[in-house]
Design a protein around this motif. Structure first.
Motif, short mmCIF file in Angstrom:
data_model
loop_
_atom_site.label_atom_id
_atom_site.label_comp_id
_atom_site.label_asym_id
_atom_site.label_seq_id
_atom_site.Cartn_x
_atom_site.Cartn_y
_atom_site.Cartn_z
N UNK A 167 0.57 -1.14 -0.18
CA UNK A 167 -0.08 -0.27 -0.05
C UNK A 167 1.27 2.10 0.02
N UNK A 168 1.08 2.49 -1.12
CA UNK A 168 1.97 3.22 -1.54
C UNK A 168 3.46 2.50 -0.76
N UNK A 169 4.50 2.81 -0.28
CA UNK A 169 5.60 2.38 -0.12
C UNK A 169 5.92 1.66 0.63
N UNK A 218 -11.19 -0.77 1.16
CA UNK A 218 -9.92 0.36 1.11
C UNK A 218 -8.87 0.87 2.53
N UNK A 219 -8.12 -0.89 2.40
CA UNK A 219 -7.32 -1.05 3.41
C UNK A 219 -5.94 0.16 3.40
N UNK A 220 -5.84 1.02 2.42
CA UNK A 220 -4.91 1.95 3.11
C UNK A 220 -6.11 3.16 4.13
N UNK A 231 -2.47 6.86 3.24
CA UNK A 231 -2.75 8.21 1.73
C UNK A 231 -3.25 7.46 0.97
N UNK A 232 -4.81 7.60 0.36
CA UNK A 232 -5.08 6.55 -0.72
C UNK A 232 -5.36 7.05 -1.84
N UNK A 233 -5.46 6.83 -2.90
CA UNK A 233 -5.31 7.19 -4.47
C UNK A 233 -6.49 6.38 -5.05
N UNK A 234 -7.29 6.73 -5.79
CA UNK A 234 -7.97 6.15 -7.15
C UNK A 234 -7.55 4.97 -7.71
N UNK A 235 -8.37 3.85 -7.06
CA UNK A 235 -8.40 2.80 -7.77
C UNK A 235 -8.12 2.63 -9.39
N UNK A 236 -6.98 2.46 -9.66
CA UNK A 236 -6.69 1.65 -11.52
C UNK A 236 -6.53 0.48 -11.51
N UNK A 237 -6.79 -0.50 -12.81
CA UNK A 237 -6.30 -1.44 -13.02
C UNK A 237 -5.48 -2.10 -12.71
N UNK A 238 -4.40 -1.03 -11.84
CA UNK A 238 -3.62 -1.63 -11.28
C UNK A 238 -3.47 -2.92 -10.24
N UNK A 290 -5.39 -3.01 -2.25
CA UNK A 290 -4.63 -3.13 -1.95
C UNK A 290 -3.93 -2.00 -3.00
N UNK A 291 -2.68 -1.57 -3.57
CA UNK A 291 -1.90 -1.67 -4.63
C UNK A 291 -1.39 -2.74 -5.54
N UNK A 292 -1.07 -3.72 -4.37
CA UNK A 292 0.04 -4.85 -4.75
C UNK A 292 0.05 -5.95 -4.06
N UNK A 293 -0.02 -7.74 -4.49
CA UNK A 293 0.12 -8.35 -3.59
C UNK A 293 1.69 -9.10 -4.73
#
Length: 155
Positions: free
Chosen positions: A20-22, A66-68, A74-81, A98-101
């Motif tokens: 999630x983020x960095x 949105x787990x973040x 900080x949250x961001x708008x979800x994208x296809x990634x 989440x941003x990525x597994x």
């Protein structure tokens, strides 16, 4: 797959690591039912800010958290990634955005350090412990408090 096994006694765990983020986090692999790509969620009126809405998962309504945002990051708008981890929390099934597994991690309980005393109660409510792996610090998340128990908690 990454190994983080220290010598000594301890229960072996399999964890799924995600970003999630960095920051990197992980949860017990036994809680995760599936991992799927982002699907646009239908917003629900008067829901907490961390609830993105609901999606249809094979005929069942699945809330997306949105787990973040839930962790106060900080949250961001979800994208296809972005990714949805479908997890079982008690008797409820929920999707965690989440941003990525990134990885499956094997380690023993004695590799996990306790959450520092300087952390606030909110952090200790979510973070069960931390461990270092390949120069990275990864937080072990407890899913028990991701969903609020009462409406007052959600407010």
């Amino acid at each position: 797959m990454t190994e983080a096994v220290l010598m000594g006694a301890g229960t072996r765990r399999e964890l799924i690591a995600f970003r999630i983020g960095d920051q990197e986090f992980c949860v017990d692999i036994m809680s995760v039912r599936e991992i799927r790509g982002w699907t646009t969620a239908t917003p629900l009126p008067r829901s907490p800010a961390f609830v993105k809405g609901v999606i249809n998962l094979r005929g069942a309504v699945l809330p997306i958290v949105d787990l973040g945002a839930r962790l106060g990051l900080a949250t961001s708008e979800p994208t296809a990634r972005h990714v949805i981890m479908v997890v079982k929390i008690g008797e409820r099934t929920v999707g965690l955005l989440v941003d990525a597994v990134s990885d499956i991690i094997n380690l023993t309980d004695d590799a996990v350090q306790p959450t520092p005393d300087v952390a606030c109660d909110t952090v200790r409510m979510f973070v069960k412990g931390l461990f270092a792996l390949d120069g990275r610090m990864i937080s072990l998340i407890s899913l028990d408090h991701v969903l609020p128990e009462t409406e007052a908690e959600a407010a």
